[in-house]
Structures are given as structure tokens and as C-alpha cells.
Motif scaffolding. Sequence first.
Motif, short mmCIF file in Angstrom:
data_model
loop_
_atom_site.label_atom_id
_atom_site.label_comp_id
_atom_site.label_asym_id
_atom_site.label_seq_id
_atom_site.Cartn_x
_atom_site.Cartn_y
_atom_site.Cartn_z
N PHE A 248 -46.96 -17.22 45.95
CA PHE A 248 -47.08 -16.73 44.64
C PHE A 248 -47.71 -15.36 44.02
CE2 PHE A 248 -44.22 -20.67 43.45
CZ PHE A 248 -43.14 -20.44 44.08
N GLU B 36 -42.79 -13.27 49.87
CA GLU B 36 -41.50 -14.51 48.84
C GLU B 36 -40.16 -13.47 49.04
OE1 GLU B 36 -41.56 -17.38 48.65
OE2 GLU B 36 -44.10 -17.22 49.01
N HIS B 37 -38.95 -13.90 49.05
CA HIS B 37 -37.24 -13.92 49.10
C HIS B 37 -37.27 -13.86 47.88
CE1 HIS B 37 -33.69 -13.47 50.22
NE2 HIS B 37 -33.45 -11.82 49.52
N LYS B 38 -37.54 -13.03 46.48
CA LYS B 38 -37.21 -13.47 45.54
C LYS B 38 -35.54 -12.69 44.16
CE LYS B 38 -41.24 -11.18 43.51
NZ LYS B 38 -40.73 -10.82 44.54
N LEU B 39 -35.43 -13.43 43.74
CA LEU B 39 -34.48 -12.82 42.50
C LEU B 39 -34.16 -11.70 42.66
CD1 LEU B 39 -31.66 -13.88 41.34
CD2 LEU B 39 -32.71 -15.09 39.38
N GLY B 40 -35.76 -11.17 41.82
CA GLY B 40 -36.00 -9.73 41.51
C GLY B 40 -37.10 -9.35 41.35
N ILE B 41 -37.67 -8.27 41.00
CA ILE B 41 -39.03 -7.72 40.87
C ILE B 41 -38.93 -7.80 42.75
CG2 ILE B 41 -40.01 -8.52 38.81
CD1 ILE B 41 -41.56 -10.25 39.51
N ALA C 287 -27.47 -5.42 36.42
CA ALA C 287 -27.96 -7.05 37.17
C ALA C 287 -29.41 -6.93 37.38
CB ALA C 287 -26.90 -6.39 38.45
N TYR D 293 -30.92 -8.16 34.57
CA TYR D 293 -31.26 -10.00 34.67
C TYR D 293 -31.75 -10.40 35.75
CZ TYR D 293 -28.10 -14.09 33.85
OH TYR D 293 -27.07 -14.43 33.77
N ARG D 294 -31.92 -10.08 36.84
CA ARG D 294 -32.60 -11.26 37.81
C ARG D 294 -33.75 -10.45 37.52
NH1 ARG D 294 -32.69 -8.26 41.93
NH2 ARG D 294 -31.20 -6.48 41.51
N ASP D 295 -34.95 -9.15 37.14
CA ASP D 295 -35.56 -9.70 37.19
C ASP D 295 -36.46 -9.96 36.07
OD1 ASP D 295 -35.82 -7.45 39.22
OD2 ASP D 295 -36.47 -5.74 37.75
N ALA D 296 -35.63 -10.32 34.91
CA ALA D 296 -36.39 -10.67 33.33
C ALA D 296 -36.61 -12.41 34.06
CB ALA D 296 -35.05 -11.20 32.60
N ARG D 297 -35.58 -13.23 35.05
CA ARG D 297 -35.49 -14.61 34.73
C ARG D 297 -36.79 -15.04 35.11
NH1 ARG D 297 -36.05 -18.33 33.77
NH2 ARG D 297 -34.19 -20.23 33.40
N ILE D 298 -37.89 -14.73 35.88
CA ILE D 298 -39.02 -14.95 36.23
C ILE D 298 -39.62 -15.31 34.87
CG2 ILE D 298 -40.14 -12.66 36.46
CD1 ILE D 298 -41.23 -15.95 37.92
N ILE E 253 -40.80 -17.95 33.26
CA ILE E 253 -41.37 -19.20 34.40
C ILE E 253 -43.10 -18.65 34.22
CG2 ILE E 253 -41.90 -19.97 36.60
CD1 ILE E 253 -38.52 -19.34 36.28
#
Lengths: 562, 562
Positions: free
Chosen positions: B191, B244-249, B416, B419-424, B427
Motif C-alpha cells: 500500500f 494494486e487494482h483498487k476501487l478508486g484513485i 461515480a 464515489y469510488r475515490d472517496a471510499r479510501i 481507511i
Amino acid sequence: MTYRPPVSQILLAMQSAGKFGAPHYADLSLDDAQAIISEAGRFAAERIAPLNQVGDRLPASINDGIVTTPPGWRATYRDWCAAGWNGLAGPADHGGQGLPMLMAVGCTELWNSASMAFALCPLLTAGAIEAIAAHACQDLKDLYLPKLVSGEWTGTMNLTEPQAGSDLSDLRCRAERLGDGTYSITGSKIFITYGEHDCASNIVHLVLARLADAPAGTRGISLFLVPKFLPDGARNDLRCHSLEHKLGIHGSPTCAMTYGDNGGAKGWLIGKENRGLNCMFTMMNNARLLVGVQGVALAERATQMSVAYARERRQGSVPDQRAGASAIIHHPDVKRMLLEMRAKTAAARLLCMATASWIDGSLKAKSADDRRLAHARASLLTPLAKAYSTEIAVEVTSTAIQIHGGMGYIEETGVAQLYRDARILPIYEGTNGIQAIDLVSRKLRLEDGETLFDALKSSREGLAIVAGEPLASRIVSEISELAKTLSKAPDSVQSLAAAMPLLRALAAVIAGGYLAESAALAQGGANESEARYFITVELPTAMAAAKSALSGAGILATYDLQ
Amino acid sequence: MTYRPPVSQILLAMQSAGKFGAPHYADLSLDDAQAIISEAGRFAAERIAPLNQVGDRLPASINDGIVTTPPGWRATYRDWCAAGWNGLAGPADHGGQGLPMLMAVGCTELWNSASMAFALCPLLTAGAIEAIAAHACQDLKDLYLPKLVSGEWTGTMNLTEPQAGSDLSDLRCRAERLGDGTYSITGSKIFITYGEHDCASNIVHLVLARLADAPAGTRGISLFLVPKFLPDGARNDLRCHSLEHKLGIHGSPTCAMTYGDNGGAKGWLIGKENRGLNCMFTMMNNARLLVGVQGVALAERATQMSVAYARERRQGSVPDQRAGASAIIHHPDVKRMLLEMRAKTAAARLLCMATASWIDGSLKAKSADDRRLAHARASLLTPLAKAYSTEIAVEVTSTAIQIHGGMGYIEETGVAQLYRDARILPIYEGTNGIQAIDLVSRKLRLEDGETLFDALKSSREGLAIVAGEPLASRIVSEISELAKTLSKAPDSVQSLAAAMPLLRALAAVIAGGYLAESAALAQGGANESEARYFITVELPTAMAAAKSALSGAGILATYDLQ
């Protein structure tokens, strides 16, 4: 991560909120129900669940108008139909098993927990079957229902156009009488789920369109059956010209459709001219419930994954644990999140199951009065089941990412997919805002308010088990007051602005009652902590949100967005 | 959609919550501040914003250990550095402009609204600069700071390992003394944001590792500077082996790093042996604030897009509008969502700006006492700014999708992605759960509780402007009671379980006060409806959630997850 079908939770929901003991369920024994749910769970876990990540990574694709579903989907769909699952709730006189909505809801959860993108196809087919069975002439029924019930053919709903989403009054798709009783359909539709794909030998489109001499607005819309292949085997004049690139449910092709590029697609009227919206609404109510069930399904899967991860992952130490890093499941903040996920999921499941049960009652209860009252209760609960279950699906899948930490943000874990898939649920089949308006402007006053009164009376009895009679009464009288305030002037800015928070609070009160009842009925403490947590934490928070939204609604009247 | 930098909102936040009038800001005129924010906004909107969707669709990629950033990123980063933006808050004696944190926060919002994935790189560099400036020896400072401040080189933080995330006590990366004052570093890290990329000629890794003779746990961790290229130009023994293959960013490369494949990477100690965590924490506090600012940035962008869409999109009719479909901005439910988005975004911005201001005070206030108190206040506000702003970023970007309806679920719209970027955000830099524990176990009791008392006193004065003195006092006394209950036994299951809802409520009380003050200071009614809505709706809901979470925490003690 392996999906474990929550068979006992589903059966508990059937027996408590689902009133499985009602006389009209007498044809089905509890053993049968258990056998069906177990078998469906097995198919879902063994055959469908492995497809879910595949479909996310290798989305449905289009090439020259031909749509290919992800690897493995075609074969699995074929086997699923062959096992008879598609016809579960289909009409018995066209090859279905005619099982009640209660069973359909139980199984729908299982298919969608395994793969929502996969399960969407039969969900749409079920809607088409319903509309045709209720409104089409006998010839159309005989021609289309058997193959839709078996799953050899699939169905779609064609409502949305670029300028007409929540508001269908501006539909522009056109229909022309051909003189022989058939119609010629021209126009474009968007967001058509499984509008084109390779799993079935024919696709039966139900299309809303407008006749040239139709009145303006929603009273001038007719519903047509427009098959991909005509009865004589010829290709109809319709095509999918593109697929949407979506946030989630990648495996499910979302099609932009064109009708009548070469003069007109041939269509058959369902119901009467200009009464298409009524036909659509028959079906849409059940579809709304099933979308709520999709929410339950994703919440359940996300919760399972989170519990499993929290058991394995070790970080930090918890005072009362032995030395060394503790599994994070023992950290109070994580435990709180998991209990909240479980409580919300169970609450939503019970709400959906209760709605299904009232739908069954509306069709099968002995007296006409009972059927009418059951229909009213189902109508009241449907927007709650849809909106509440889909809201918590977004919340629970988000919390699942939080519990997974950095791993949750990595697509490989699979939990991010659930979060992406879930986000469509509060939008499609009527946005949750639309559900709230439906609740406030129509549903609260059904049967002169008696429907709401009866629902809250049951809820009070349930809540009293956990909260005691005085508190249960106070909760119910508070929500009644709120509901009264809003339904008195349902078109006011105040009511419309507070409608969504009211829906959430009302859903919490009713679902809280069901949760308490289910815990009282259950063996081995199932749902007990969940019911207490829900009634102690979720319910008062939702009530406070509704009350304060009402206080704050006045601000909106003068608010000018610069 | 075009990004419009909210220059006046940022300046208002600086002047109200940011206390721009404080003596230690005297070097900087309001005109200068305005000019800097306007210019930064222009660069952000014109140069960075167009890269954002590009980076999402054409993610950073790796080939044979070489990481390529998305098209256009390299050139834009170079121009951005050339314009002096990287050195804005950098130390003046190493080429920076030494501007206060207040300005850094204002500009950080702008870069991140334009593209969070792009802006992450300099955010990490800023952290590295801070750690080196505070803890490294003069030689290391002279060698590394000038090029880090100019942006010619970038920095990273290497904390996480597969088994060590939130809890760093189990770090396994090893360091060995080489006898010449340098160290040999071996091990793996995951990470690592911008751990490898093509925008800079060197990458300066700050790596936490453990000496063989170090004590166990977090008191045996040291911090090392490990450059990609050694001072003599040779390649150091480290590499990125996967992304990494991530949800966002997607534009931001998240690297798995290996140190010492060929015997050991050369590293230099920062600070003292075994005191690495202290060095990291210096930097981490500011990084936490800046992650909060990222939340503000995404919420702002999502709100702008939603307002623009709601103005254009016509569906349904609103009673008091003229005939035909109304723009959905006039629908009360949509208006409510937009006002909520604006209120939450403004509240979070003010909270972050206030935190920045206290950080500035902790460094520059005249008396040592004032600096100590300012440091304590910044320490109290930091977990609130981080966790609150990132929670609302997830909520606001979700609501943005809801307002866009079906279009919001289509990736082309861009909402969208937010929304994906924000989720990190909830965390990284310490999960929000960690922030809540930090708040309850350490921050509430700073200066014997005087810090919290002072913060709430200010908040009461602000709230009174909108809510009146009696209500403001009641709110403050309620949150004080809650805080007291939790901080009395911070390690109890009850406190840990209620910590997160308490954090949210406390943030709402404090931010509500700032919102009211900003509205009182503003021209033309800015933040007025937002303040009223926030205090009438958001604040009581958050309070109810915290109170009920405390009531419900007891359930967790006996809850056994089956």
C-alpha cells in the motif's frame, strides 16, 4: 470467499414476519419450504457464486449488435432453468410451480447474494411473466408464457428514455396501428437490463409507447409485447446499439435499444390502449419488493464476508483477550459495526418477507375483505421494503469495506464489488425519493389510515417484547404523529422534504417490531442481540432524523441555491 | 463538468474558523491570500481537473518494475512544480515559501477537488518533508529537502506490511547497521502510494523497520530514509513489484515494494534508533488533517456536479412552478439532498480550516503557553477533522449519485468516480475507528479536559447565533456529559463501542458552531441556510446516534457472533 446460504435465517423470516402458518400456505409444508430453500442455496453457492467476480472483471460485451455474457453464464443459466428454478413462482397453468411470493423472496435473496448481476435476468423475466399473465390476451399468454416460465426465453421492461426517467409522462417512443391488430413500434429506450444477450433463444420486450392519437401525459401510454424473434422465426426490427459502462453489476448488460430502424418493430398490445402504465404498475410493485430483496442479498453477503475477515485478521490487542494480537472481531468498534450490519440485514429481510406475505394474502386469503386489506398492507409496505432495504445495502456494503480496511479497497477481496453493485439499488425501479413520495402521498392514507394503524399496532406488540409496553407505545404514537403531519398536506414542501427520513423511521419501527417477534420465536438466541441493538440504537436514531428533518423542512422553502 | 474553485468559500473559512486575523498571520495580507487561492484554483481547474477521468480510465501501470502514470500527468506535475505550488508550505530555508498550514489546507482542497489521484503524490511529499525537517540530521536535510521542496524529487511513507496495518507493533521489515552510520534495509511493504512512478527523477522512501536488537513492539521501530537513487547516482536495492487494482484513485499507483532483494537497500536513520514511530507521528497528524481536506475536496466537487445536473435535468412538475417538467432542483426531496450536501461540505471545510489554524498557532503564537494550548486544540480537532470530513465525503458522493439517478450509475458522468475515490478516505492515515479511539482515550482529556472545555465554549457561542443561547447551552452540556462518560473509562467496551458515534456528534457540535459564525461573518447570506439546516437537522441526528450508541453498547459486551 465462500457464500453460505443463510437457510435458517430465511426460514425464520418466513415463519415470523412471513406468517408461514397462515391458512393459504397450507399447501406447502415447512419441510418442503426448507428443502426448497436448502436446494436453492446449494445451487446459488456452488454454481452461481463462482461467476460473480468473473462477471465483474469480464463484463458483458457488445460486438456488432451481439451481446456476449461473461464466461460461464450461459451454461449456468441453462442448468439453472433446467433445474426448474425459473418457474418457481410462475403460473401453474403455464408450466410454473405456482409457489407463493414468500418462497420467491427467499430464493431471490439466494440468487442475488450469489451474483446480483446474474440474478437480474430472471428477475426481469418474472416481471414480464406477471404483466403478461395479468393483462395480455389468451393467445399471447399461450404463445409466450410457457417459454418465459421455463426460462428458454427471457423478458425485459422498456420504460426509460433519455428525457423520461422517473417521470414517464414525456415518453416519445411511438406506436402505430397496422390494421391487423398488431402495431408498429419506433423509438429509443435506454437502461434496458438484459435487453440483448446470449443466454436465451428469444427475448420478449415489454415496451411502453404512445399512439399518435393518444392523450398527452401518462394517460396516453400503452404497453406492447415486442419479441426479438417473431412467431414465424423472423428477426424483429429492433436492436441493441450499445451497452452502458456502469459503476457495478458489470455482468448484466444494460442496453440502449432502438426499435424500428427499418420501418418499425412489430408489437402486440398488452391490456388496453392508453392503459399501459396500469399494466406496468401491477408488475412494478412486485419488482420493487424484489429490488428490496436484492438489497438484503448484498447486505447478507457483505456481512458474511466481514465476519469471516474479522475472525481471521489480527491487529492490536483487546484488554480481556489473551496476549498477542487479537482477531479484530473482538475489538468493540468492529463488533459494533458487525452487529449493526447483522441487525440491519435481518430487519430488511423481515420487512421484505412480511411484504411478500401480504402479497400472497392479497391473492389467496379466504374472504374478499381479507384480500383487500392484505393488498392495502402490501401496498403500504412495498415502498418501505424497497427503499429501506436498498439504503441499508449501501450502508452495510460500505461498512464491509471499512472492516476490511485497506484490503477492502482492493478489488481482489470482492467486497468492493458488492459496494459498487449495491449503489444502483436506491435508484432503479423507482428511486427511493419516489418511494417516499408514494408513501406520503398515497400509502399512509390507504383505507382511511386503517392500514397504517393496523401495521403500527402489530409493530407495537413486537416492540413491547424488547422495549416494554410503555416505550413501545411511545414510539408508535410518535411515528403516528409524524405520519399524520406529513399525510395531511402531502404535496407541501415540508412533507415532500421530510418524506424520505419519515420512510426510514417508519421502516425502522415496523421492522423493529418484526425483529423482536422473530427473536421471540427463534431457537438458540437468533436475532436476539440484533433486535435489542436495532431497537436501542437504530430506531431512535431514525426517529430523531425524521423529527429533525421535519423541523428543518421549513428552511427549504426559502432556500435559494446560488 | 467544469470544476469551479470555491474561492470565496475557502476565504470565508480562513477568515472565520481559520482566524486569519490572528497576529501570527500578519505577514500575509488578505489580498495575498485571495490571490494565491485564486491562482491555485485556476491551475487546478484548467490543468489538473482535465486529467481526472483520464487517470481513472487509464490507470497507472507497471511493466518490468517501471511504473507509468496516466497520459498528461508527468507534464502537468512538472508545470505544477515549476509554478512553485509544491513548495508553498515548505521550509523557507530550503527553498519553500513557508506559508502557513491555513494556506496549505486551502490549496490542498483545490488540487484534490481537481484530481485526488494526482494530488496524492505531493501530499505524500509534504509528509516526507515534514518528517525530514523535524527529525533528520543537517546533512540529510541539506541533501534531500531542496529537491523535495521543489518537487523534483517526491517522497513516500512506508508503514504497512501485510500483517501490520493499523497495528504497527508486528512490523517485520529489518534494518542492519553497516558500521559507517548507514543501514541495510530488507523486507516488504504494501500500500505504498506513489512508491514508484515516472514524474520525478528520484523517490525518497521513508521506511519503518526494526533493528535486530530492538525491543519488541512499537518501541523497537526505527525510521529510515531510503532513496531510489543513492547520492552517487547508483540505483538502490529496492523495487516496486506490483500495483494494486483498487476501487478508486486509479491514477495513483499503490505499490507493493521490496527492499533488499540483492543484499539490502541502503538507508539513513531519521531521528534516533527505536524512536521511529515518534518521527512518524509528527508527520502523521498533519497528514490526517490533509486527508480530511481530501474529503472536503471530493464532497465539494460532488456537490457542484449535483447542483449543475439538478439545474439541467427536468422531470415531473413542482406545484409552484410553471407548467411542464421542472428542473429537479425545485423538487423538495432533491433540494433537501443538495442543502444537506452543502451544509456537510461547509461544516467539514470549517473544521479542517480551524484545525489548520490551531496548528499554525502551535508553531507561531507569541507565548509558549499559547503555543502549548494551540497544540492541544489542534490535537483534539485532528481526529474530528479527519474522520468527520471523510465520513461525509462518502455520504455526499453517494447522494450525488442519487441525484444523478441512472446517469449517476454510468461511469461517463464522473460522479461515480468520486464515489469510488472517496471510499479510501475513512481507511487510510488511520481508520476512522482509530481516530475515534484516539479521541476518546487521549484527546478528550488533554490539559485536564480544558482543551475540550474551551472548544465547546467557542462552539456554544457560535451555536447561540442560530439556535439561541438556551438551546446552544443544552447541546453543549449534553455533549460534555457524553464525552465525560466515555473518557472516564476509555478502555471499556462501552466507550470503545460508542467512540465513533461520539466523534461524529462532537464534530457536529463544533462544526455547527463554526458554520453559524461563518454565516454571521459572511456577506450575501453565504452559509446561512446551511448553518440553520445543519444545526436543526444534522446536529440533533448525530446527537441521537451518539446517545443511543452509548445505551446500546452494553449489548456488545454479551454479544457472541455465531
